[in-house]
Design a protein around this motif. Structure first.
Motif, mmCIF file in Angstrom:
data_model
loop_
_atom_site.group_PDB
_atom_site.id
_atom_site.type_symbol
_atom_site.label_atom_id
_atom_site.label_comp_id
_atom_site.label_asym_id
_atom_site.label_seq_id
_atom_site.Cartn_x
_atom_site.Cartn_y
_atom_site.Cartn_z
ATOM 1 N N THR A 269 0.851 -1.198 0.101
ATOM 2 C CA THR A 269 0.020 -0.065 -0.001
ATOM 3 C C THR A 269 0.866 1.217 -0.204
ATOM 4 O OG1 THR A 269 -1.835 -1.111 1.089
ATOM 5 C CG2 THR A 269 -1.744 1.346 1.205
ATOM 6 N N SER A 404 -6.580 -11.622 6.432
ATOM 7 C CA SER A 404 -5.721 -10.572 6.843
ATOM 8 C C SER A 404 -5.246 -9.652 5.942
ATOM 9 C CB SER A 404 -4.505 -11.281 7.675
ATOM 10 O OG SER A 404 -3.809 -12.028 6.590
ATOM 11 N N ALA A 406 -7.005 -7.251 4.735
ATOM 12 C CA ALA A 406 -7.427 -5.946 4.876
ATOM 13 C C ALA A 406 -6.598 -5.215 5.990
ATOM 14 C CB ALA A 406 -8.894 -5.829 5.372
ATOM 15 N N GLY A 407 -6.112 -6.340 6.931
ATOM 16 C CA GLY A 407 -5.346 -5.454 7.995
ATOM 17 C C GLY A 407 -4.073 -4.662 7.653
ATOM 18 N N VAL A 409 -3.857 -2.973 4.906
ATOM 19 C CA VAL A 409 -4.411 -1.770 4.186
ATOM 20 C C VAL A 409 -4.563 -0.877 5.310
ATOM 21 C CG1 VAL A 409 -6.035 -0.640 2.823
ATOM 22 C CG2 VAL A 409 -4.954 -2.786 2.293
ATOM 23 N N PHE A 410 -5.359 -1.232 6.456
ATOM 24 C CA PHE A 410 -5.772 -0.540 7.416
ATOM 25 C C PHE A 410 -4.733 0.161 8.190
ATOM 26 C CE2 PHE A 410 -6.449 0.057 12.094
ATOM 27 C CZ PHE A 410 -7.435 0.861 12.152
ATOM 28 N N VAL A 411 -3.516 -0.581 8.545
ATOM 29 C CA VAL A 411 -2.375 -0.040 9.263
ATOM 30 C C VAL A 411 -1.615 1.144 8.243
ATOM 31 C CG1 VAL A 411 -0.265 -0.559 9.763
ATOM 32 C CG2 VAL A 411 -2.172 -2.251 10.527
ATOM 33 N N THR A 413 -2.968 2.785 5.757
ATOM 34 C CA THR A 413 -3.960 3.954 5.908
ATOM 35 C C THR A 413 -3.532 5.054 7.294
ATOM 36 O OG1 THR A 413 -5.506 3.074 4.635
ATOM 37 C CG2 THR A 413 -6.148 4.929 5.784
ATOM 38 N N SER A 414 -3.368 3.963 8.220
ATOM 39 C CA SER A 414 -3.222 5.062 9.506
ATOM 40 C C SER A 414 -1.614 5.644 9.543
ATOM 41 C CB SER A 414 -3.124 3.986 10.713
ATOM 42 O OG SER A 414 -4.339 3.206 10.793
ATOM 43 N N THR A 417 -2.406 8.740 7.592
ATOM 44 C CA THR A 417 -3.182 9.826 8.178
ATOM 45 C C THR A 417 -2.143 10.370 9.428
ATOM 46 O OG1 THR A 417 -5.083 8.361 7.927
ATOM 47 C CG2 THR A 417 -5.255 10.184 9.792
#
Length: 484
Positions: A269, A404, A406-407, A409-411, A413-414, A417
């Motif tokens: 990502t 896992s 999506a995990g 991608v979430f990290v 994205t964090s 941010t």
């Protein structure tokens, strides 16, 4: 099977190993398309709102993940003249190719709502048909040979072709099918190119799956037989599944796979942000880094079998993995400490390119070793439970791999941010403070998650010696059993 058959099954020839490995190309092509392009194609090219596309992909992923243990258990217990695994593989070849083709070729003129339903139905079809192919196919490894080292060779070929297949189809799409024009200077909006990609990818998937299935067909007489027929209730099925996955070494690899895939998601990502923003590379330079993966895959194909034979699989995975996962973020740490050449310099690009080639080779080699380690759990579990459960083990790894995704991608994205990098911001619009925060977030996150993966691998308990002991115990048990 007879003793003679068991001896022959210990020595799958090079053609059999290549046939098994080529099957990974189907997985590589599918995973590359789904992971890198599917959301972009439906949202940016076809105009479906991104949240709707994301919802369709997640729903399909959940349905797919839940099917893994069912197919794994079913293939462990199927009784046919074509063995336990091949009926599933043969049945999946055409559906997976047709459904993949249709995913990239929806009927013209469909509304966004209709495209959402089309995407949901087709991604479920692709993923379910791949489960019927992928889980039984991977479960062949411990059946094709009990040899500790040959299993590493089999998984090395599998991962090699998966990387080569995924990379080649990606390069083919970007360099030859998405043609720029005056009205479409980037080339991304050349719709016929996407449709042709679906056709070519479907053909590659069909050929790879067919060649692998046919190429291992001759080994069916030497594969393991299913367990004796017994009354199966829903309670007994789930009881056997949970008893199987309670194996300590399997739990170690299960968690290691979870952390490894989170790290992979973060890396994939943030890859464009690190290359384009942090390092300031051009798209041509980034394409060069992508092409270098060919060299990495070839190096990994040589490294993994040697590491497994000399060091043992667990120690090899620990040492090779530790080297890979400390080297990977090292250039970013060096830049943050002021130890790298400036952006735009040839020296910077050559350093990053060289490190990427060798580091990715070590990462792929680690994946190969860990894939082979799953195979050795089969006999360890059989000694404990009295059942061979290849399908369950590979289904479990496939299950956590899917859930896992999506995990990571979430990290990632964090991290973006926290770095304060806004959507749509060009590289020259990102402040140095944001780039510094991006670098620290990327490097520290990767190093932490990868070290957690290495920690989990350390709890794996099967060595070359214990594997040989398991084989001896099973042979003694077979001799002690009365002949039917």
């Amino acid at each position: 099977m007879s003793g003679a058959n068991s001896v022959k099954s210990d020595k799958p020839g090079l053609l059999t190993q290549l046939a098994f490995g080529i099957g990974g190309m189907a997985e590589g092509v599918k995973n590359n398309g789904f992971d890198y392009f599917l959301l972009f194609f439906y949202s940016q090219i076809l105009g479906v709102p991104a949240p709707m596309v994301f919802l369709a992909l997640m729903l399909a992923l959940v349905v797919d993940a839940m099917s893994d243990p069912i197919v794994g258990y079913w293939s462990d217990n199927l009784r046919t003249r074509f063995g336990r695994r091949h009926p599933f593989m043969y049945a999946a070849i055409v559906p997976v190719a047709v459904s993949y083709f249709l995913t990239w070729n929806p009927p013209a003129g469909m509304s966004a709502d209709s495209l959402f339903l089309w995407l949901l139905a087709l991604t479920i079809a692709v993923r379910l048909s791949f489960t019927f192919y992928e889980v039984p196919s991977n479960a062949l490894v411990p059946e094709l040979t009990p040899s500790y080292d040959t299993r590493t060779s089999l998984m090395s070929f599998r991962y090699f072709f998966a990387w080569i297949g995924g990379l080649s189809i990606q390069i083919f799409l970007l360099f030859f099918l998405l043609k720029p024009s005056e009205t479409n200077p980037s080339g991304y909006f050349h719709l016929p190119g996407w449709h042709l990609y679906g056709q070519v990818a479907a053909v590659v998937i069909f050929l790879a799956a067919a060649l692998s299935t046919l190429g291992t067909h001759a080994r069916i007489p030497f594969l393991k037989e299913p367990p004796a027929k017994r009354g199966l209730t829903l309670r007994r099925v789930f009881s056997e599944i949970f008893e199987t996955i309670s194996n300590r070494s399997f739990r170690a690899l299960f968690l290691a796979t979870l952390f490894g895939l989170i790290a992979t998601g973060v890396s994939a990502t943030l890859n464009q942000y690190i290359n384009g923003y942090f390092w300031g590379f051009t798209t041509t330079q980034t394409a060069g880094l992508t092409m270098a993966v060919y060299i990495s895959a070839v190096l990994a194909l040589a490294i993994a079998p040697v590491a497994g034979k000399v060091l043992g699989k667990k120690r090899g995975a620990l040492i090779v993995g530790f080297l890979a996962f400390t080297i990977a973020p090292a250039p970013v740490f060096a830049r943050l400490l002021g130890l790298m050449p400036p952006n735009g310099s040839d020296a910077l690009y050559q350093i990053v390119l060289t490190i990427t080639i060798f580091d990715l080779a070590l990462i792929i080699a680690t994946q190969m070793l860990m894939g082979s380690m799953v195979a050795d759990i089969v006999e360890d579990s059989e000694v404990q439970t009295g059942r061979r459960s290849e399908g369950i083990f590979y289904a479990g790894i496939s299950f956590i791999r899917k859930l896992s995704q999506a995990g990571g991608v979430f990290v990632a994205t964090s991290v973006l941010t926290m770095a304060g990098i806004q959507e749509g911001a060009r590289p020259d619009q990102v402040t140095s403070d944001s780039l510094t925060a991006l670098g620290w977030g990327y490097a520290v996150t990767l190093l932490t998650v990868w070290m957690l993966m290495i920690l989990c691998v350390s709890f794996y308990r099967i060595s070359r010696e214990s594997h040989e002991n398991n084989l001896a115990a099973l042979a003694a048990r077979e001799l002690a059993e009365p002949n039917p």
